[in-house]
Design an enzyme around this catalytic site. Structure first.
Site, PDB file in Angstrom:
ATOM      1  CE  LYS A  16     -30.386   9.355   9.789  1.00 45.04           C
ATOM      2  NZ  LYS A  16     -31.143   8.301   9.097  1.00 45.04           N
ATOM      3  CG  HIS A  41     -29.658  13.167   6.432  1.00 44.71           C
ATOM      4  ND1 HIS A  41     -28.941  13.512   7.544  1.00 44.71           N
ATOM      5  CD2 HIS A  41     -29.519  11.815   6.313  1.00 44.71           C
ATOM      6  CE1 HIS A  41     -28.390  12.428   8.072  1.00 44.71           C
ATOM      7  NE2 HIS A  41     -28.723  11.392   7.341  1.00 44.71           N
ATOM      8  CB  THR A 130     -23.997   4.270  -0.630  1.00 42.35           C
ATOM      9  OG1 THR A 130     -22.769   4.516   0.065  1.00 42.35           O
ATOM     10  CG2 THR A 130     -25.127   4.117   0.372  1.00 42.35           C
TER      11      THR A 130
HETATM   12  P1  GDP Z   1     -33.074  10.397   6.610  1.00 46.05           P
HETATM   13  O1  GDP Z   1     -31.958   9.771   5.847  1.00 46.05           O
HETATM   14  O2  GDP Z   1     -33.294   9.774   7.938  1.00 46.05           O
HETATM   15  O3  GDP Z   1     -32.930  11.899   6.715  1.00 46.05           O
HETATM   16  O4  GDP Z   1     -34.390  10.123   5.754  1.00 46.05           O
HETATM   17  P2  GDP Z   1     -34.556  10.293   4.151  1.00 46.05           P
HETATM   18  O5  GDP Z   1     -34.580  11.732   3.844  1.00 46.05           O
HETATM   19  O6  GDP Z   1     -33.576   9.435   3.435  1.00 46.05           O
HETATM   20  O7  GDP Z   1     -35.950   9.608   3.933  1.00 46.05           O
HETATM   21  C1  GDP Z   1     -37.101  10.061   4.571  1.00 46.05           C
HETATM   22  C2  GDP Z   1     -38.124  10.469   3.505  1.00 46.05           C
HETATM   23  O8  GDP Z   1     -39.382  10.626   4.115  1.00 46.05           O
HETATM   24  C3  GDP Z   1     -37.825  11.806   2.853  1.00 46.05           C
HETATM   25  O9  GDP Z   1     -38.266  11.771   1.534  1.00 46.05           O
HETATM   26  C4  GDP Z   1     -38.646  12.790   3.671  1.00 46.05           C
HETATM   27  O10 GDP Z   1     -38.992  13.955   2.939  1.00 46.05           O
HETATM   28  C5  GDP Z   1     -39.853  11.960   3.960  1.00 46.05           C
HETATM   29  N1  GDP Z   1     -40.536  12.257   5.238  1.00 46.05           N
HETATM   30  C6  GDP Z   1     -40.001  12.582   6.444  1.00 46.05           C
HETATM   31  N2  GDP Z   1     -40.963  12.652   7.387  1.00 46.05           N
HETATM   32  C7  GDP Z   1     -42.119  12.352   6.766  1.00 46.05           C
HETATM   33  C8  GDP Z   1     -43.470  12.196   7.208  1.00 46.05           C
HETATM   34  O11 GDP Z   1     -43.794  12.337   8.391  1.00 46.05           O
HETATM   35  N3  GDP Z   1     -44.396  11.830   6.288  1.00 46.05           N
HETATM   36  C9  GDP Z   1     -44.086  11.626   4.972  1.00 46.05           C
HETATM   37  N4  GDP Z   1     -45.048  11.279   4.132  1.00 46.05           N
HETATM   38  N5  GDP Z   1     -42.817  11.747   4.514  1.00 46.05           N
HETATM   39  C10 GDP Z   1     -41.859  12.090   5.402  1.00 46.05           C
HETATM   40  P1  IMO Z   2     -29.180   7.916   5.990  1.00 49.78           P
HETATM   41  O1  IMO Z   2     -28.278   8.808   6.804  1.00 49.78           O
HETATM   42  C1  IMO Z   2     -30.049   3.820   4.739  1.00 49.78           C
HETATM   43  C2  IMO Z   2     -26.621   1.179   4.053  1.00 49.78           C
HETATM   44  C3  IMO Z   2     -26.334   0.724   2.638  1.00 49.78           C
HETATM   45  C4  IMO Z   2     -25.771  -0.642   2.924  1.00 49.78           C
HETATM   46  C5  IMO Z   2     -24.962  -0.433   4.183  1.00 49.78           C
HETATM   47  C6  IMO Z   2     -23.478  -0.187   3.952  1.00 49.78           C
HETATM   48  O2  IMO Z   2     -29.749   8.549   4.788  1.00 49.78           O
HETATM   49  O3  IMO Z   2     -30.190   7.258   6.862  1.00 49.78           O
HETATM   50  P2  IMO Z   2     -22.112   1.918   3.085  1.00 49.78           P
HETATM   51  O4  IMO Z   2     -22.148   2.623   1.775  1.00 49.78           O
HETATM   52  O5  IMO Z   2     -22.421   2.785   4.250  1.00 49.78           O
HETATM   53  O6  IMO Z   2     -20.854   1.121   3.294  1.00 49.78           O
HETATM   54  O7  IMO Z   2     -23.293   0.826   2.976  1.00 49.78           O
HETATM   55  O8  IMO Z   2     -25.520   0.714   4.816  1.00 49.78           O
HETATM   56  N1  IMO Z   2     -26.698   2.643   4.238  1.00 49.78           N
HETATM   57  C7  IMO Z   2     -27.837   3.317   4.446  1.00 49.78           C
HETATM   58  N2  IMO Z   2     -29.122   2.890   4.469  1.00 49.78           N
HETATM   59  N3  IMO Z   2     -29.767   5.115   4.995  1.00 49.78           N
HETATM   60  C8  IMO Z   2     -28.485   5.554   5.005  1.00 49.78           C
HETATM   61  O9  IMO Z   2     -28.145   6.786   5.408  1.00 49.78           O
HETATM   62  C9  IMO Z   2     -27.460   4.652   4.674  1.00 49.78           C
HETATM   63  N4  IMO Z   2     -26.118   4.754   4.573  1.00 49.78           N
HETATM   64  C10 IMO Z   2     -25.668   3.510   4.314  1.00 49.78           C
HETATM   65  O10 IMO Z   2     -27.524   0.667   1.880  1.00 49.78           O
HETATM   66  O11 IMO Z   2     -26.814  -1.540   3.231  1.00 49.78           O
HETATM   67 MG    MG Z   3     -31.610   8.871   3.994  1.00 44.39          MG
END
Ligand code: GDP
Ligand code: IMO
Ligand code: MG
Length: 430
Positions: A16, A41, A130
């Site tokens: 995201k 994120h 978390t």
């Molecule tokens: P979010 O919580 O939904 O914002 O996602 P996270 O940041 O926790 O995890 C997504 C991971 O995938 C991050 O390390 C991003 O930099 C990486 N990422 C996002 N889009 C892409 C993609 O299209 N390809 C690859 N290889 N990595 C990506």
């Molecule tokens: P983003 O925004 C993935 C998961 C935790 C746990 C459950 C409850 O980066 O996608 P909490 O601390 O919220 O009470 O934990 O939710 N969890 C996530 N998993 N991405 C997240 O956020 C998360 N935020 C909480 O791992 O299973």
């Molecule tokens: Mg994330």
């Protein structure tokens, strides 16, 4: 007016942050409406990686205003730390660029403590939270015991609010073997934080309503994912907020008729961090390969993410719950090098096909995925910038996901950087 809600369509970590950063180029506002610093994120700009937990992912665009709505739970220390880290890297966020709801519930030290102690007590049955105090803070908000941001602006007001909740807090802490907080110390500490927050405090719903009326573009950034929604997710292995698109209206304080589009971020395979059912999980070499190539380790906790095949049955559930009108398909580059790839199209329970997604964990644990298989692709596709440059099998995989869900892709992401994207259609209404 243009209001777009962006949600995670799976179990969070769909990418995201990257997509919000891309869409923020054309936005006036980027706002968070639920969750807290349980989110992580990731944004990659010119090779530089940043992880935001609480600040909206539009914050790196100096012309974009950001807001944190009253549906979020806010740890003031985390917010101030993130602002400080940005300032140290040369990005100064003046108060008018970051509005924070004065009604946002505040995460207090005992929320974190209760979160961790409850998890420890659950042992093997733990949720895998978390540990940031998110659940206990939402419980207090729903239980009408929250301390909200505007309580931190005056010590007498804060002490009165703390006195009101003290008996409940003390009782709960005692049951977990924790001593009563020193209320005077708590008040001093949080009033000091409140003074720093004060220039940011605002009626966020009113500001967003004004922005929409003035014709500005507002992007509402979901955290976590649909399957972690407190009511519609894989209960009880969920987070404690409404992660679905409907949560944006209540989490900001605007009406549903103000929304133009709802888009979902989808990872091209599935991941989950924390406990709970995951029918398409791969506990084999392919799962490990997805984890290694996709760097699937939590941005907030560093935990290895569980990996598996894309679950389109769950995705259709997410499409319905959110009313998705578009998809962002991320990390398809990570799937290069697999001989065959699977898509889960449905489940059976006791050999009988399942009609509706069985979201309760007790039912979902019994679900057996039904797969269809497709040829994989071997090429490194991270350099592709238009759809036709993708291998024919990659295109077939994407088109099959669109056909099964009935939702078209706005963008295909082939790498973590802002620019590693194939844009297929505009997300902002014309
Ligand atoms: P979010 O919580 O939904 O914002 O996602 P996270 O940041 O926790 O995890 C997504 C991971 O995938 C991050 O390390 C991003 O930099 C990486 N990422 C996002 N889009 C892409 C993609 O299209 N390809 C690859 N290889 N990595 C990506
Ligand atoms: P983003 O925004 C993935 C998961 C935790 C746990 C459950 C409850 O980066 O996608 P909490 O601390 O919220 O009470 O934990 O939710 N969890 C996530 N998993 N991405 C997240 O956020 C998360 N935020 C909480 O791992 O299973
Ligand atoms: Mg994330």
């Amino acid at each position: 007016m243009s209001a777009v809600i962006l949600v995670g369509a799976q179990w969070g970590d769909e990418g995201k942050g990257k997509i919000v950063d891309v869409l923020a180029r054309d936005a006036h506002w980027v706002v968070r409406f639920q969750g807290g610093n349980n989110a992580g994120h990731t944004l990659v700009v010119n090779g530089q990686r940043r992880v935001l937990h609480l600040l909206p992912s539009g914050i790196l665009h100096s012309n974009v205003k950001c807001a944190i709505g009253p549906g979020v739970v806010l740890d003031p220390e985390v917010l101030l730390q993130e602002l400080k880290a940005l300032a140290e890297s040369g990005i100064h966020v003046p108060p008018e660029r970051l509005r924070v709801s004065d009604a946002v519930p505040i995460i207090l030290p005992w929320h974190r403590e209760i979160d961790r102690l409850r998890e420890a007590r659950l042992g093997a049955g733990k949720i895998g939270t978390t540990g940031k105090g998110i659940g206990p803070c939402y419980e207090d908000a729903t239980g009408r015991r929250a301390i909200v941001a505007r309580d931190l602006t005056d010590k007498a007001r804060l002490l009165t609010a703390l006195q009101r909740i003290a008996p409940d807090v003390t009782l709960l802490l005692a049951s977990l073997g924790v001593a009563e907080p020193d209320w005077e110390t708590v008040a001093d500490h949080y009033v000091a934080l409140g003074q720093k927050l004060l220039p940011h405090l605002d009626d966020v719903g009113a500001r967003i309503d004004e922005a929409l009326t003035a014709g500005e573009k507002v992007l509402m950034e979901g955290a976590q994912g649909t399957l972690l929604d407190v009511r519609h997710g894989t209960y009880p292995f969920v987070t404690s907020s409404a992660t679905v698109a409907g949560g944006a209206c209540t989490g900001l304080g605007i009406g549903p008729t103000r929304i133009d589009r709802v888009v979902g971020v989808v990872k091209a395979y599935a991941t989950r961090v924390g406990s709970g059912p995951f029918p398409t999980e791969l506990n084999d070499d392919i799962g490990q390969r997805l984890r290694d190539v996709g760097h699937e380790y939590g941005s907030t906790t560093g935990r290895p993410r569980r990996c598996g095949w894309l679950d389109v049955f769950a995705l259709k559930h997410a499409a319905r719950l959110n009313g998705l009108s578009g998809m962002f398909l991320n990390k398809i580059d990570v799937m290069s090098g697999l001989e065959r790839v699977a898509i889960c199209t449905g489940y059976t329970i006791d050999g009988v096909p399942v009609r509706d997604f069985p979201s309760h964990s007790v039912d979902l644990e019994r679900a057996v995925p039904v797969y269809e298989w497709h040829d994989g692709w071997q090429e490194n596709i991270s350099g592709c910038r238009n759809f036709d440059a993708l291998p024919v099998t990659t295109r077939a995989y994407i088109r099959r996901i669109e056909a099964l869900t009935g939702i078209g892709c706005d963008l295909i992401s082939v790498g973590p950087d802002r620019d590693e994207s194939i844009v297929l259609r505009a997300t902002w209404p014309a």
